[in-house]
Design an enzyme around this catalytic site. Structure first.
Site, PDB file in Angstrom:
ATOM      1  N   CYS A 131     -57.400   1.833 -10.091  1.00 60.01           N
ATOM      2  CA  CYS A 131     -58.419   0.615 -10.542  1.00 60.01           C
ATOM      3  C   CYS A 131     -57.753  -0.266 -11.903  1.00 60.01           C
ATOM      4  CB  CYS A 131     -59.764   1.306 -10.913  1.00 60.01           C
ATOM      5  SG  CYS A 131     -60.866   0.038 -11.330  1.00 60.01           S
ATOM      6  N   CYS A 134     -60.340  -1.272 -14.341  1.00 58.38           N
ATOM      7  CA  CYS A 134     -60.865  -0.092 -15.280  1.00 58.38           C
ATOM      8  C   CYS A 134     -59.761   0.113 -16.379  1.00 58.38           C
ATOM      9  CB  CYS A 134     -61.240   1.176 -14.546  1.00 58.38           C
ATOM     10  SG  CYS A 134     -62.023   0.849 -12.937  1.00 58.38           S
ATOM     11  N   ASP A 135     -58.494   0.040 -15.623  1.00 57.14           N
ATOM     12  CA  ASP A 135     -57.500   0.765 -16.524  1.00 57.14           C
ATOM     13  C   ASP A 135     -56.377  -0.418 -17.242  1.00 57.14           C
ATOM     14  OD1 ASP A 135     -58.871   3.262 -16.177  1.00 57.14           O
ATOM     15  OD2 ASP A 135     -57.434   3.532 -14.263  1.00 57.14           O
TER      16      ASP A 135
END
Ligand code: NAP
Length: 301
Positions: A131, A134-135
């Site tokens: 992701c 997200c990261d």
């Protein structure tokens, strides 16, 4: 007692909930993880008709708010079994709870496909990610790679190119499934490099990822690309095994259904990426949600 139990609160599931509630029926969505499904991880949606630009998170939040404002419930439970008892459709969850309704819609979506190579699980969160939204921020100023050639990979690469000093796009062939516009835009970026006809064969690094070994499919030569992040974006796989008895699955694990969203079991419907279909898009997931919800309400009547 609910009218319709919807397994999954992604785009298909929440769209179904909206349609069920607007038909004067009571819906509950059972969601294993967070609501919104895969689209939450998409940095930018630019192909949903009527919405020029929106982040995946905002889109999911909008769906959730719309469904719950109409009275739909969302329970964070993993559905593990569907039981048919007369006219009742009962869904059991992993926590031992049961939800009873008159119809069920399976809208389980799909999960990220893993590379299936050594150390992939060990390095998860230590350089391996599924992701970018997200990261991505953890890799600011660093060199990273994205593996895949679909829209997810291309959009992830575009997103990461804004943070990272260098983004390698590793893809197993020369042609891309992702949208040509995004591909062309990536080709113009100075910090994006394409590594084509290549597969990731090894993950390198002691405690965290320090590089990936890739193998050229044509020459069979290997080389090491030094990166501290690898974003795996090689598609999705369905997760319908628990419902195989009730809803027939194809050889890849998708629920067998056509555009009507009926499964082989009366009162059990399916919607979105978890069913057999040619095009898995946000629009088709939302569309399935509407079709399955109206079919379920009609079945109940
Ligand atoms: P996808 O379109 O299925 O693409 C997966 C990519 O990974 C393909 O390029 C595939 O290569 C490659 N691949 C598959 N298995 C592999 C393996 N074992 N090793 C190496 N490479 C592998 O998946 P996606 O990009 O996640 O997209 C899924 C669906 O969501 C698509 O319909 C996509 O259009 C949609 N989506 C839409 C949006 C949006 O609307 N904004 C955003 C993201 C995704 P091959 O091409 O060689 O098979």
């Amino acid at each position: 007692m609910y009218d319709v139990i919807i397994i999954g609160a992604g785009t298909a599931g929440l769209s179904a909930a909206i349609y069920v509630q607007r038909s004067g029926r009571k819906a509950v969505c059972l969601e294993e993880n967070t609501f919104g499904g895969q689209i939450v991880n998409t940095p930018e949606i630019a192909n949903y008709p009527g919405i020029k630009n929106i982040s995946g998170f905002d889109f999911a939040m909008g769906l959730y708010e719309q469904a719950t404002a109409l009275g739909a419930e969302v329970e964070f439970e993993k559905a593990v079994k569907i039981i048919c008892e007369g006219d009742d459709r009962i869904v059991e969850t992993s926590s031992g709870k049961t939800f009873t309704g008159k119809a069920v819609i399976i809208a389980t979506g799909a999960k990220n496909r893993h590379l299936g190579i050594e150390r992939e699980d060990e390095l998860l969160g230590k350089g391996i990610s599924y992701c970018a939204t997200c990261d991505g921020a953890f890799f600011k100023g660093k060199d990273v790679a994205v593996n895949g050639g679909g829209n997810t990979a291309l959009e992830d690469a575009m997103f990461l190119s804004g943070y990272c000093s260098k983004v390698y796009i590793i893809h197993r062939r020369e042609g891309f499934r992702g949208e040509p516009d995004t591909l062309e835009a990536l080709k113009k970026l100075e910090n994006v490099e394409f590594v084509l006809n290549a597969t990731v064969t090894k993950l390198l690094g002691e405690n965290s990822l320090e590089g990936v070994e890739v193998k050229d499919k044509i020459t069979e030569e290997t080389k090491v690309i030094p990166v501290s992040g690898l974003f795996v974006a090689i598609g999705q796989v369905p997760d319908n095994e628990d419902f195989a008895e009730i809803a027939e699955l194809d050889s890849s694990g998708y629920v067998k259904a056509d555009e009507s969203c009926y499964t082989k079991t009366p009162g059990v419907f399916t919607a979105g990426d978890c069913r057999t279909k040619a095009v898995r898009q946000l629009t088709t997931a939302a569309s399935d949600g509407a079709v399955a919800a109206l079919a379920a309400c009609s079945y109940i009547r």
